[in-house]
Design a protein around this motif. Structure first.
Motif, short mmCIF file in Angstrom:
data_model
loop_
_atom_site.label_atom_id
_atom_site.label_comp_id
_atom_site.label_asym_id
_atom_site.label_seq_id
_atom_site.Cartn_x
_atom_site.Cartn_y
_atom_site.Cartn_z
N PRO A 1 3.16 3.29 -1.46
CA PRO A 1 4.23 3.68 -0.53
C PRO A 1 3.77 4.66 0.55
O PRO A 1 4.42 4.78 1.60
N GLN A 2 2.66 5.36 0.31
CA GLN A 2 2.16 6.35 1.27
C GLN A 2 1.06 5.80 2.17
O GLN A 2 0.60 6.50 3.08
N LEU A 3 0.62 4.57 1.88
CA LEU A 3 -0.53 4.00 2.57
C LEU A 3 -0.06 3.07 3.69
O LEU A 3 0.46 1.99 3.43
N GLU A 4 -0.25 3.50 4.92
CA GLU A 4 0.17 2.69 6.07
C GLU A 4 -0.75 1.50 6.25
O GLU A 4 -0.30 0.37 6.47
N SER A 5 -2.05 1.73 6.17
CA SER A 5 -3.04 0.66 6.34
C SER A 5 -4.35 1.07 5.69
O SER A 5 -4.62 2.26 5.49
N VAL A 6 -5.16 0.07 5.36
CA VAL A 6 -6.48 0.34 4.78
C VAL A 6 -7.39 -0.83 5.12
O VAL A 6 -6.98 -1.99 5.07
N ASP A 7 -8.63 -0.51 5.47
CA ASP A 7 -9.63 -1.53 5.81
C ASP A 7 -10.99 -1.10 5.30
O ASP A 7 -11.27 0.10 5.12
N ALA A 8 -11.84 -2.08 5.08
CA ALA A 8 -13.22 -1.78 4.71
C ALA A 8 -13.95 -1.20 5.92
O ALA A 8 -13.76 -1.64 7.05
N ILE B 1 -14.09 3.14 3.32
CA ILE B 1 -12.82 2.63 3.87
C ILE B 1 -12.34 3.50 5.00
O ILE B 1 -12.69 4.67 5.11
N THR B 2 -11.53 2.90 5.86
CA THR B 2 -10.71 3.65 6.82
C THR B 2 -9.25 3.35 6.48
O THR B 2 -8.92 2.27 6.01
N TYR B 3 -8.40 4.33 6.74
CA TYR B 3 -6.99 4.17 6.32
C TYR B 3 -6.10 5.12 7.12
O TYR B 3 -6.57 6.10 7.72
N GLN B 4 -4.84 4.81 7.08
CA GLN B 4 -3.82 5.67 7.67
C GLN B 4 -2.76 5.92 6.61
O GLN B 4 -2.27 4.98 5.97
N MET B 5 -2.41 7.19 6.43
CA MET B 5 -1.37 7.55 5.47
C MET B 5 -0.05 7.76 6.19
O MET B 5 -0.02 8.19 7.36
N ARG B 6 1.02 7.49 5.53
CA ARG B 6 2.35 7.70 6.10
C ARG B 6 2.76 9.15 5.96
O ARG B 6 2.37 9.83 5.04
#
Length: 409
Positions: A377-384, A404-409
């Motif tokens: 629920p807190q993870l906006e996006s995630v990529d290798a 990884i790269t990611y964006q959190m909400r």
């Protein structure tokens, strides 16, 4: 009785490097499994040995724990050691090297801590540790090596909570457990005797402290345990500390990291979990099936037996291939597809079965489920952000590096 399928391509089952190439491993093993449930391996150096590849036959061996024993060797590397000149039996054994009454007596010491009811009481503690791991992701910004920075650390913090050891000991515990994990990697320096001595001394002091001042923790239970009215002793306690600290750490960290890798590579499955959080518990089972952190155990036949239509003779070794059994087409529809809604995901045997069923199975399930339940629920996006690299180990393997790269909400 059918004639045995024989393969000389044995490194896929015995080589540490082979298990690091997960896709290549399954490409090699799948046609062998489809051809026969049990395959004779030639050129292993520990012949005669049979690879058990299908779900039903692995379960069959696991059920027959008096007929197929852990002794004298529970792994390929240990079997090679037993056959080497000048081999000496180590003074200490863990549960995975025990059989019969010895195994039962040692397992009963700690079994109550790992029953479902006891694990449920740990929910708040595990939630707190999962929240710490997610806070670490936020602290690291928008990129990290998920395997090293998150998945490796989270289950170790849980184990330390069980033992009741202070957070100040975290760096020491991480270094020692990682030394044991990486000892199976041919690219590592191996496990020096000084590391095992340091590990032993750490737990010896812990046991001494808990005998002097017992607490309501697993470390105290082990330190003050008795078998047949006699204290378990420092070596007996060390064997229990060691199996909990290492098996409870590297298997779960591999499942968490492998789960993240699977969700990145199957974004539709991540979206399914966003849409239906009730799938999380089943997703944890599918992650564990998919990763199968424990790669093999050996058993030794104590009498002649027909297994999968082939004759196994007394003294023969059988190699239980858990990754193969968990991709068995006769048990799982479309087993090479990662599916968080798989209806029988919980039929995997990544934790073994029967008397030697993994002591910490319920704990591992809860840890995997809790982490992704809180994270998604807190993870906006995630990529290798780079290739996933798996530990080279024929015993326990999973991602050891997952940028990884990611964006959190």
């Amino acid at each position: 009785m059918s004639s045995a399928v024989v393969t000389t391509d044995t490194e896929v089952f015995t080589s540490s490097a082979a298990y690091a190439d997960v896709e290549g491993w399954h490409e090699t093993v799948t046609p062998l499994r489809r051809a026969a449930p049990v395959v004779r391996l030639e050129g292993t150096g520990i012949e005669p040995v049979w690879a058990v590849l299908r779900h039903a036959e692995v379960l069959e061996v696991e059920r027959l724990n008096e007929l197929f024993t852990n002794a004298p060797a529970s792994s390929v590397s240990q079997a090679r050691g037993v056959l080497s000149p000048g081999y000496q039996q180590p003074p200490m054994k863990t549960l995975v090297e025990m059989d019969g009454e010895e195994h039962q007596a040692h397992r009963l010491i700690v079994n109550q801590w790992f029953l479902p009811g006891s694990i449920r009481r740990l929910d708040a503690s595990i939630t707190a540790r999962a929240e710490e791991a997610i806070a670490d992701m936020r602290r690291l910004g928008s990129s990290c090596d998920f395997a090293q920075d998150i998945a490796l650390r989270y289950p170790l913090r849980v184990i330390m909570s069980l033992f009741g050891v202070p957070d100040d000991d975290y760096d020491t515990m991480l270094r020692l457990t990682q030394a044991l994990m990486e000892a199976h990697d041919p690219d590592s320096a191996g496990l020096g005797p000084e590391t095992m001595i340091e590990f032993y001394e750490y737990f010896r002091v812990l046991a001494e402290n808990r005998r002097a001042e017992p607490r309501d923790d697993l470390a105290s239970l082990i330190a003050n345990a008795e078998i047949n009215g006699e204290p378990v002793g420092d070596l007996g306690a060390f064997g229990l500390y060691l199996i909990v600290a290492t098996a409870g750490h590297d298997t779960t960290s591999g499942a968490v990291a492998g789960g993240m890798d699977a969700l990145i590579n199957h974004p539709e499955q991540l979206e399914a979990l966003r849409s239906d959080p009730d799938l999380i518990a089943n997703a944890a089972e599918e992650i564990i099936r998919w990763v199968s952190p424990v790669k093999h155990f050996l058993r030794t036949a104590q009498t002649d037996y027909e297994l999968g239509g082939v004759p196994v003779s007394e003294g023969d070794r059988v190699l239980l291939s858990y990754p193969s059994a968990n991709r068995d087409e006769l048990m799982f529809d479309d087993p090479m597809t990662f599916d968080v809604a798989r209806p029988n995901a919980d039929r995997h045997i990544a934790f073994g079965f029967g008397r030697h069923h993994c002591l910490g199975a319920h704990l591992a399930r809860l840890e995997v489920a809790k982490f992704f339940e809180l994270l998604i629920p807190q993870l906006e996006s995630v990529d290798a952000a780079g290739p996933c690299r798996n530990l080279k180990s024929s015993m326990v393997s999973g991602p050891i590096s997952l940028p990884i790269t990611y964006q959190m909400r």
